[in-house]
Design a protein around this motif. Structure first.
Motif, PDB file in Angstrom:
ATOM      1  N   HIS A  39       0.825  -1.217   0.000  1.00  0.00           N
ATOM      2  CA  HIS A  39       0.000   0.000   0.000  1.00  0.00           C
ATOM      3  C   HIS A  39       0.855   1.261   0.000  1.00  0.00           C
ATOM      4  CE1 HIS A  39      -3.732  -2.276   1.732  1.00  0.00           C
ATOM      5  NE2 HIS A  39      -3.467  -2.590   0.480  1.00  0.00           N
ATOM      6  N   GLY A  40       2.147   1.107  -0.317  1.00  0.00           N
ATOM      7  CA  GLY A  40       3.036   2.263  -0.397  1.00  0.00           C
ATOM      8  C   GLY A  40       3.695   2.566   0.931  1.00  0.00           C
ATOM      9  N   GLU A  41       4.400   3.698   0.975  1.00  0.00           N
ATOM     10  CA  GLU A  41       5.186   4.090   2.149  1.00  0.00           C
ATOM     11  C   GLU A  41       5.042   5.586   2.398  1.00  0.00           C
ATOM     12  OE1 GLU A  41       8.628   1.739   0.105  1.00  0.00           O
ATOM     13  OE2 GLU A  41       9.249   2.074   2.183  1.00  0.00           O
ATOM     14  N   VAL A  42       4.749   5.920   3.622  1.00  0.00           N
ATOM     15  CA  VAL A  42       4.521   7.349   3.938  1.00  0.00           C
ATOM     16  C   VAL A  42       5.844   8.114   3.907  1.00  0.00           C
ATOM     17  CG1 VAL A  42       4.805   7.358   6.478  1.00  0.00           C
ATOM     18  CG2 VAL A  42       3.021   8.787   5.401  1.00  0.00           C
ATOM     19  N   THR A  43       6.981   7.405   3.925  1.00  0.00           N
ATOM     20  CA  THR A  43       8.289   8.084   3.879  1.00  0.00           C
ATOM     21  C   THR A  43       8.721   8.353   2.438  1.00  0.00           C
ATOM     22  OG1 THR A  43       9.295   5.886   3.898  1.00  0.00           O
ATOM     23  CG2 THR A  43       9.132   7.037   6.023  1.00  0.00           C
ATOM     24  N   SER A  44       7.863   7.982   1.462  1.00  0.00           N
ATOM     25  CA  SER A  44       8.234   8.141   0.054  1.00  0.00           C
ATOM     26  C   SER A  44       7.269   9.116  -0.628  1.00  0.00           C
ATOM     27  CB  SER A  44       8.178   6.763  -0.637  1.00  0.00           C
ATOM     28  OG  SER A  44       8.332   6.894  -2.041  1.00  0.00           O
TER      29      SER A  44
END
Ligand code: APR
Length: 229
Positions: free
Chosen positions: A107-112
């Motif tokens: 589901h992706g990465e909040v740091t990206s």
């Protein structure tokens, strides 16, 4: 060589690190349903609200620390004599900060950060501004590198290959509400792969085995058992 272990984790893995799960509380954020904030339509309608939502989550992740479950999974991956595939629905980096590698963030990465125009990715600033420009194509189309409702989860080919190469499927701290992640258990069972649920409370979905308890208790105990076997 025996098959690997496929571990699908959800928000329950990071709950004891202080990061909210999605469906425990009333699911509202600044009086908006999370599902209404985490969509491409919401980003077009009110980009400032969506950026504020993810800036708050990014700050929360930065202030959080890996808990004993993250540490145990990283130890299992480093020690087990077959591959341990860490597939997560979580957008935090707590598994990596506990020492895990090759974590698959479906589901992706909040740091990206992601450019909506050219697809370039780069480390997200703590505060992402509305209309921020892409460092590669300079378009004002920077967005959180998150898979929103209605978008296609990342790394699905890698995920299916990892599942096929495993002989144990573990669902850890996930309610099994959101597809395609929720369908992995069935795929495992259709392939004759044993299935185990580790959850605060059983999700009620049929697994071969269920162990109830807080992740920081249940996961280290289970990892110790696996490594001793
Ligand atoms: N230890 C173990 N499990 C826990 C703990 C804990 N301390 N606290 C909560 N849980 C479990 C709950 O029992 C529940 O099954 O974590 C799960 C959290 O469920 P959800 O809030 O639905 O989170 P998740 O399953 O990760 O949601 C999946 O839905 O909203 C979308 O994209 C979002 O990735 C998310 C996806």
């Amino acid at each position: 060589m025996r098959g690997g272990i496929f571990i699908l984790s959800g928000a329950g893995l990071s709950a004891e690190s202080g990061l909210k799960t999605f469906r425990a509380e009333d699911g509202l954020w600044e009086d908006h349903r999370v599902e209404d904030v985490a969509t491409p339509e919401a980003f077009v309608r009110d980009p400032a609200l969506v950026q504020r939502f993810y800036n708050a989550r990014r700050a929360g992740v930065a202030a959080a620390h890996p808990n004993a479950a993250h540490v145990a999974l990283a130890h299992l991956q480093a020690t087990y004599d077959a591959p341990v595939h860490l597939v997560t629905q979580n957008i935090d980096d707590l598994l990596e900060r506990a020492g895990a590698t090759d974590v698959i963030h479906m589901h992706g990465e909040v740091t990206s950060a992601l450019c909506g125009a050219c697809g370039h990715r780069w480390p997200a600033p703590v505060e992402m501004a509305v209309g921020a420009c892409c460092p590669a194509c300079d378009a004002p189309t920077a967005r959180p590198d998150i898979v929103w409702f209605g978008e296609i989860p990342y790394h699905m080919d890698r995920i299916h290959a990892a599942l096929e190469a495993s002989d144990l499927f573990v669902a850890l701290g996930t309610s099994g509400n959101v597809y395609p992640a929720a369908g992995f258990r069935q795929l495992a069972q259709q392939s004759g792969i044993r299935t185990l649920e580790l959850n605060l409370a059983a999700s009620g979905v049929p697994f071969d085995e269920v162990r109830e308890g807080a992740a920081s208790d249940v996961v280290p105990a289970w990892v110790a058992e696996v490594l001793a076997s």
